[in-house]
Scaffold this motif. Sequence first.
Motif: not given
Lengths: 830, 352
Positions: A499, A602-603, A609-620, B129, B183-184
Amino acid sequence: MRVPYSWLREYCDPGMAPEQLADRLVMTGTEVERVTVAGPPQPDNFVVGKVLAAEQHPDADRLRVCTVDDGDGERTIVCGAPNVAAGQTVAVALPGARMPGGEKLRKAKLRGVASEGMILAADELEVGEDHDGILVLDEALAAGTPLAEVLPLAEPVLEIEVTPNRVDCFGVHGVAREVHAITGAPLGPDPWALEVPAEGEGTADDYASVAVEVPELCPRFTARVFTEVEIGPSPLWLQARLAAAGQRPINNVVDITNYVMLLTAQPLHAFDLDKVPSGALTVRAAAAGEKMTTLDGVERELDAETVLVCDENGPTGIAGVMGGQVSEVSATTTRVLLEVANWNGTNILRTSRLLGLRSEASSRFEKQLHPDLCLRAQEIASQLLLELCGAKLVAGTIDVAAASWAAPRQLVLRAARVKGLLGMTISQAEQTTYLERLGFGVEADGEDLKVTVPPDRHYDVTREVDLIEEVARVHGIDEHLPTTLPAVAGRVGGLSREQRLRRRAEDGLRDLGFDQVVGWSFTDPGEPGRLRIPADDPRANPVLLANPLSEEQSAMRTTVLGSLLDVAARNVARGADRLALFEAASVYLNHPPTGRNRDVEARNRPVGALAGNFQGERAAPFTEPHRYAALALGPLIPRSWRGGGEPADFFALKGVLESLARQLGAELEFAPGEQPFLHPGRSAAVSIEGAPIGWIGEIHPLVCREWDLDAAVGFEIDAAPLLGAASAGIETYEDVTTFPAVYQDLAVVIPDEVAASDVRAAVLAAGGELLRSAEVFDLYAGEQVGEGRVSLALGLEFRAPDRTLTDAEVNELREAIKQSLEKIGGTLRE
Amino acid sequence: MLERIEEIRAEAGAAIEAATSSAELEELRVRHLGRKAELTTILRGIAELPAEERGKVGGAANGARKELEALLEASAARLDASELDAKLLADRVDVTLPGAPPRPVGHAHLIARTTRQIEDVMIGLGYTVAEGPEIEHDYYNFTALNHPEGHPARMLQDTFYVQSQPEVLLRTHTSPMQIRAMETQPPPIFVIVPGKVYRRDSDATHSPMFHQIEGLAIAEGITLADLQGTLLALCRAIFGDEREVRLRPHFFPFTEPSVEVDVSCFQCGGSGELAGGERCNLCKGQGWIEILGAGMVDPNVLGFVAEHGYDAERVQGFAFGLGVERVAMLRHGVPDLRRFFDNDVRMLEQFS
């Protein structure tokens, strides 16, 4: 929802001005859009008058010259109404009165006769529709009585925007309960707590029958029968109320159904029983494609989920949405079947959307009413039908109900939870008071409360948290809520490195002279064609929208270039002669994302901790690469008296892109590469470590023509690989001071088909680790080097990290470079 | 011989000191010190002189030569400086001409700039973010955010759906990232989500595409009061230190309690009146401007991520959604939402 203030006060009088009440309502969760006035803006100068004499106007057939006693004396008023007559008690506006709409009444001469006021018709006061004649009042009223004591003049109306969860506030009584809760002003008895005498002959079953074939869509259907109904206009007070609430008065029976709906939120429907063959009604689903004509005269095609109320001949109405014309109440009606039903809200919403038909009824039913409300509405309407239409109620209520519906909901409200969620304390006594005022049943259980939800809040208040909201808003959030910040230890905010690099890249492009734009994600499906992208190219197969606002916005863009060309064309049309634009945004590719769907790292990241990438369970659903794209036309540096002003070309943009990469600490590779929308001889594929990341080039003249541009040059590259290769921020120190570098120039003559990048690569390969850099600084083609050949000059920098290089070492490297160049057809110029 | 040397020295010395140009000086150098010069000849002939004269003549001739060389050098330096001065003066420019234009500096888009500003405030409050897909599953956009089947927002009138994929839509808010983020990452979680969102609406105050910033804070013991404090800090950072916020109860499917948030008007200071006594046009005399929607995350929403550590009995928190265009319009007086996407460079270049 328009709530006339006098109507509201009949159930709960808050003892304050409507504006003040509106403020209270707004701050407790009931949005009051505005407070308006129905009728004349002020009640002054409206009085009761007695017509003492009504003479024919000497010069006008249709006018009468009336002598009116206004309580203070006699005055002359010229009146155009056909029904004005001596002896009548009438509503009079005196000069100075403000009429609805704000106009001030003045003395006037009508065909030579001075008129000092106006005798009013119902519609002139906005208390009814009638304009056929003047309003004739009860003769017991004394002349000079302020008219406001007789009729609701200057009626304040609260215009409420009801939130979708509060269907109870679609009724005046629900609003009154809300006012009771937030002000503590007493609430009158329930208006449905009535004993209406049934004096009609027989029982309802003798007159009518109801069958419900779709109980899941019609949880309850009730009907009552009334005989000896006298249809006529409603009394003035009722007309005035409906008018102020925004409903047109029609006749007493229809007005009563509307009035009861506006009071209770429960819609009703009156049938002319004599127009329902055998009095038999059936509730069923429509056949797909079935047609019927609704009350508004429109023939509508229905689907299999639409519910109809039918008689033996076919549909009479679309359930919960709109009635039909066949059994409408009319001037000749004497027997009325009053339907009060409960419908599945979701299905009503679906149907009304499908038909594009929204009514006062459907907008209430769609929010799901409780079946208990049916009989409340029947009770009030019965009373009014008896009172206002002289009707007789037939004993018995036809009540077809699905086996049962939910019992009253029981909830527990924990004191600790109230404080824990809100961060403020509300005492048990206060909680009890608020909930009881709202109609909940409350029983103390230690510190906690056992709460029973009333039917009109059944679908809204389903959990403890809903009760917490109720007590919080009535208690007063604005007034009582403390202001704190979360006290959670160990958290650290910030941007991820990627970012930060993205910000750097955007700043970099800006500093290189480019204006940032935000283009539409939408485009039209013809754009790939205008970009000359062939049909088999994935970019010509965009994600399409099922319900776009227009064809121009029906596809998701697959290039940023299209958006930049659009922006450029608009600006050129407005007179811009030089543009440097960039956009940092996504495109949408018509395939699922590949890789990187689940970021295990990330999980497992440590908390905080710093994080920026929250993908979630289901792919876009689709791939949405973030891109940097730029477009320039005209000079990057404006023309001046010192010259310059050359339009940006391939190398101008390449310099920009290289500079961007350098700012990020990444190195790009350029190789000849064509794109359908680029000049075939002036376009390059851009890659990093051999992997393609985008293109750069002069825009094809035919593409420019599509956008009415003379010429343009641009690039578009994927952000992720560029930022992935960036070293900015994580560079390692290199010692350049302890041992001196050796700088040399080198000129090589090579066939002109050999790319400069190959020459440089050959030099770097031969120079090995000691050759720190090799940059082309001159190019010569001409007689001295011969046809088909060019001379390239490179500046070389040799350095060893641990010693001063000797001449012998450098000469050896130079010899190796010479041999390497000879392999690609080059000869050194010594 | 010695007299002659002295004559040469005196004559040449005077000439050198009187020289007025570098060319004259060079001519003097050649004449007096060149290969054919008399002094050079004398020096060359020293070996042929009688032994007793060699020392004297040699000393005098060398001395003269050194002196002349020194004089030449001094005069050269003198002449160089004055000639340079003359040359520089002749090289005069018209300093009143305009400067050479540098490469112009571009401009950040107001949306990007406003987004970054809000991000920075929230980063300072301890948030990270997150960004996510704009084409989203119905599940994330509605279902997991407690919008029941048949909820009005799900209708074709309000939401853009993807052709032949009824479960895929253009996200109508940045809230789907609440679910993806939870979720993450297990609680505690403090994230903001900037990004594009889409709704089927187009007029001066509605655009089918616009930008939101979502905030989500879930941990043990987060309260509605914490939401108020967070939004107060945010609004003060954006609109000024004197601002106040007020929370009005409202309804959203995915928060409970839900609130709409007003900020005190920064044009009239919250009085609703301007200095001249006329009604404030920004807040329409209200003293307050509606700025965002927020609330405590509904337990039903946490129920969708319960398996990721979000037990609604143990953790709780708030969420808010802020319209970036709205903030930018208010702060910079932009009257029409559509201007942001018109990208007229004459507008872009107003904002550095």
